[in-house]
Enzyme design. Structure first.
Site, PDB file in Angstrom:
ATOM      1  N   VAL A   1       0.875  -1.310  -0.107  1.00 52.77           N
ATOM      2  CA  VAL A   1      -0.083   0.016   0.035  1.00 52.77           C
ATOM      3  C   VAL A   1       0.857   1.420  -0.120  1.00 52.77           C
ATOM      4  O   VAL A   1       0.622   2.078  -0.889  1.00 52.77           O
ATOM      5  CB  VAL A   1      -1.001   0.042   1.271  1.00 52.77           C
ATOM      6  CG1 VAL A   1      -1.746   1.234   1.229  1.00 52.77           C
ATOM      7  CG2 VAL A   1      -1.921  -1.024   1.266  1.00 52.77           C
TER       8      VAL A   1
ATOM      9  N   HIS B   1       2.839   3.803  10.481  1.00 50.88           N
ATOM     10  CA  HIS B   1       1.705   3.497  11.360  1.00 50.88           C
ATOM     11  C   HIS B   1       2.182   2.867  12.716  1.00 50.88           C
ATOM     12  O   HIS B   1       3.196   2.237  12.743  1.00 50.88           O
ATOM     13  CB  HIS B   1       0.896   2.434  10.707  1.00 50.88           C
ATOM     14  CG  HIS B   1      -0.518   2.450  11.351  1.00 50.88           C
ATOM     15  ND1 HIS B   1      -1.107   3.007  12.144  1.00 50.88           N
ATOM     16  CD2 HIS B   1      -1.278   1.090  11.210  1.00 50.88           C
ATOM     17  CE1 HIS B   1      -2.417   2.539  12.655  1.00 50.88           C
ATOM     18  NE2 HIS B   1      -2.360   1.108  12.158  1.00 50.88           N
TER      19      HIS B   1
ATOM     20  N   GLY C   1      -0.770   5.429  -0.298  1.00 54.22           N
ATOM     21  CA  GLY C   1       0.474   5.470  -1.093  1.00 54.22           C
ATOM     22  C   GLY C   1       0.195   5.921  -2.540  1.00 54.22           C
ATOM     23  O   GLY C   1       0.931   6.619  -2.937  1.00 54.22           O
TER      24      GLY C   1
ATOM     25  N   ASP D   1      -5.941   6.746  13.734  1.00 53.66           N
ATOM     26  CA  ASP D   1      -6.025   6.066  12.602  1.00 53.66           C
ATOM     27  C   ASP D   1      -7.119   5.095  12.554  1.00 53.66           C
ATOM     28  O   ASP D   1      -7.898   4.999  11.962  1.00 53.66           O
ATOM     29  CB  ASP D   1      -4.452   5.381  12.495  1.00 53.66           C
ATOM     30  CG  ASP D   1      -4.598   4.946  10.815  1.00 53.66           C
ATOM     31  OD1 ASP D   1      -4.444   5.793   9.897  1.00 53.66           O
ATOM     32  OD2 ASP D   1      -4.676   3.632  10.599  1.00 53.66           O
TER      33      ASP D   1
END
Length: 347
Positions: free
Chosen positions: A40, A123, A152, A207
Site C-alpha cells: 500500500v 503506522h 500510497g 488512525d
C-alpha cells in the site's frame, strides 16, 4: 519548527519552506534507506524518495508484488533485494508491511536492527500494541514514524502533480541523537506537504478510529441507511443513489474540501440551510456515543486484538473475500457501477 494555530490550538508544524529538500538530502546523504514491503505505502514512498535523489533500495519477497517492483524500475541485485538482504544493507529500515505481515516478518527484520540504525514506520500499530504484536525494538536504535494522511497511491499521484500529502511524524526512541532530523528528512523526502507532530500511540489510536469511523465504517453505514430508507419508501435505485452518494461525492465534497463546511452552509438554498442546521445536532447526538464506544475499543487494544486474531486465521482471506463480495454486489454499489458509466466524462 513553526507554531501554527488550528482553531485556537497551537501545534508544531514543519513545512517544506522551513525544511527544504536540499537539507533533507544533506542529512541523509550517507544513509541507505531500505523500503520493506511494496504493497500500500511502499511504492509511493520508495518512488518519491528515488525521484528526490535519495539512496533507496527495496526489500520484497518474490511473487506478484516483487514483479510490480521490477515493473516500477527496481533492479534485482542492485536496488531490489530479499527482505533480509535489504535490511542488512540498510542504515534506515522503512517497515511498510501490513500490520499482520510486520508480525510474521519481525524476526527477520529484528536480527538486522544493529546499533545506530533507524527503524521507520508509517503506522503506530506494531509499536503501540507491541505487547500483542511482539514487535519490541532493541534499545540501541532510533524508532521513528512518518504517517501520510492518505494512501500510497495518493502520495505518489500528488507528488507527480507537484503537490504534497500532509503527514504526521513522531519519534518513539532516539538513540543516536539524530532521530528527529532523520524523521523530518524522510518526511520531506517522501513528498509530504506539511508535517505535524504526534506520538506513536496517538497516531495508532486516531488512525484506527478514523478507519472505523468517518473515513470508511461510519460513512458506509450512514450512506447505506439513507439509501435503504429512500428505497423502502418507493424511490428508484438511481434516485436513491444520486441523492445519497453521487451528489455528495461529485458535487459537494470537492466544494467543502476546498472551502469548508461553513462555506457550504452559507452557499446553499435557504431550505437546505434550515434543514442542515436543524438536523446536524440530531445526527451528532445520535452518533457521538457510538464514536466514544469505538474510541474506547481502540484505546484499550480491543480493536488491535480483533485485527490480529482475524488476520491470523488460516481462512482469513476466504472470509474477507466473501464480505467484500457481499459489499461489492449490494444494490447500492451495483447502482454505482451504472451511475459512473453515465457520467459525462465516460461518454
Amino acid at each position: 519548527m513553526a507554531k501554527m494555530n488550528f482553531g485556537g490550538v497551537e501545534e508544531n508544524v514543519m513545512t517544506r519552506e522551513e525544511f527544504p529538500l536540499e537539507k533533507a538530502r544533506e542529512i541523509l546523504k550517507d544513509e541507505t534507506i531500505a523500503v520493506i514491503g511494496y504493497g500500500v505505502q511502499g511504492p509511493g514512498q520508495s518512488l518519491n524518495l528515488r525521484d528526490n535523489g535519495f539512496n533507496v533500495i527495496v526489500g520484497q519477497r518474490e511473487g506478484k508484488t516483487y514483479q510490480k517492483a521490477v515493473n516500477d524500475g527496481w533492479v534485482p541485485g542492485k536496488t531490489l533485494f530479499s527482505i533480509e538482504e535489504a535490511c542488512q544493507k540498510a542504515t534506515i529500515i522503512m517497515c511498510l508491511l501490513s500490520d499482520a505481515a510486520v508480525m510474521s516478518v519481525w524476526p527477520k527484520i529484528k536480527q538486522y536492527l544493529t546499533a545506530g540504525k533507524a527503524l521507520y514506520f508509517s503506522h503506530g500499530f506494531a509499536i503501540t500494541w507491541n505487547d500483542r504484536t511482539g514487535c519490541v525494538p532493541p534499545a540501541d536504535i532510533d524508532v521513528i514514524m512518518v504517517a501520510p494522511k492518505g494512501s500510497g497511491t495518493s502520495l505518489r499521484t500528488m507528488f507527480l502533480e507537484g503537490r504534497g500529502l500532509n503527514s504526521s511524524y513522531a519519534v518513539y526512541q532516539d538513540y543516536t541523537g539524530k532521530a528527529m532530523d532523520r524523521t523530518l528528512a524522510l518526511g520531506i523526502g517522501i513528498g509530504s506537504g506539511y508535517l505535524f507532530e504526534t506520538t506513536f500511540q496517538r497516531e495508532a489510536t486516531s488512525d484506527l478510529t478514523g478507519e472505523r469511523g468517518s473515513l470508511m465504517g461510519a460513512i458506509q453505514g450512514l450512506l447505506l441507511a439513507q439509501y435503504e430508507v429512500l428505497r423502502e419508501h418507493g424511490h428508484s435505485p438511481s434516485e436513491a443513489f444520486n441523492e445519497t452518494v453521487e451528489e455528495l461525492t461529485q458535487s459537494l465534497m470537492p466544494l467543502f474540501a476546498k472551502n469548508g463546511m461553513d462555506w457550504m452552509y452559507a452557499n446553499c438554498s435557504t431550505t437546505a440551510q434550515r434543514g442542515a442546521l436543524d438536523w446536524f445536532p440530531r445526527f451528532h447526538d445520535a452518533v457521538k456515543p457510538v464514536l466514544e464506544w469505538l474510541y474506547l475499543s481502540v484505546k484499550t487494544g480491543n480493536e488491535a486484538q480483533i485485527s490480529i486474531d482475524s488476520n491470523s486465521k488460516p481462512d482469513y482471506r476466504e472470509g474477507l473475500e466473501k464480505e467484500l463480495k457481499a459489499l461489492r454486489e449490494s444494490e447500492m454499489w451495483q447502482t454505482a457501477v451504472t451511475v459512473r458509466k453515465l457520467r459525462p466524462e465516460n461518454n
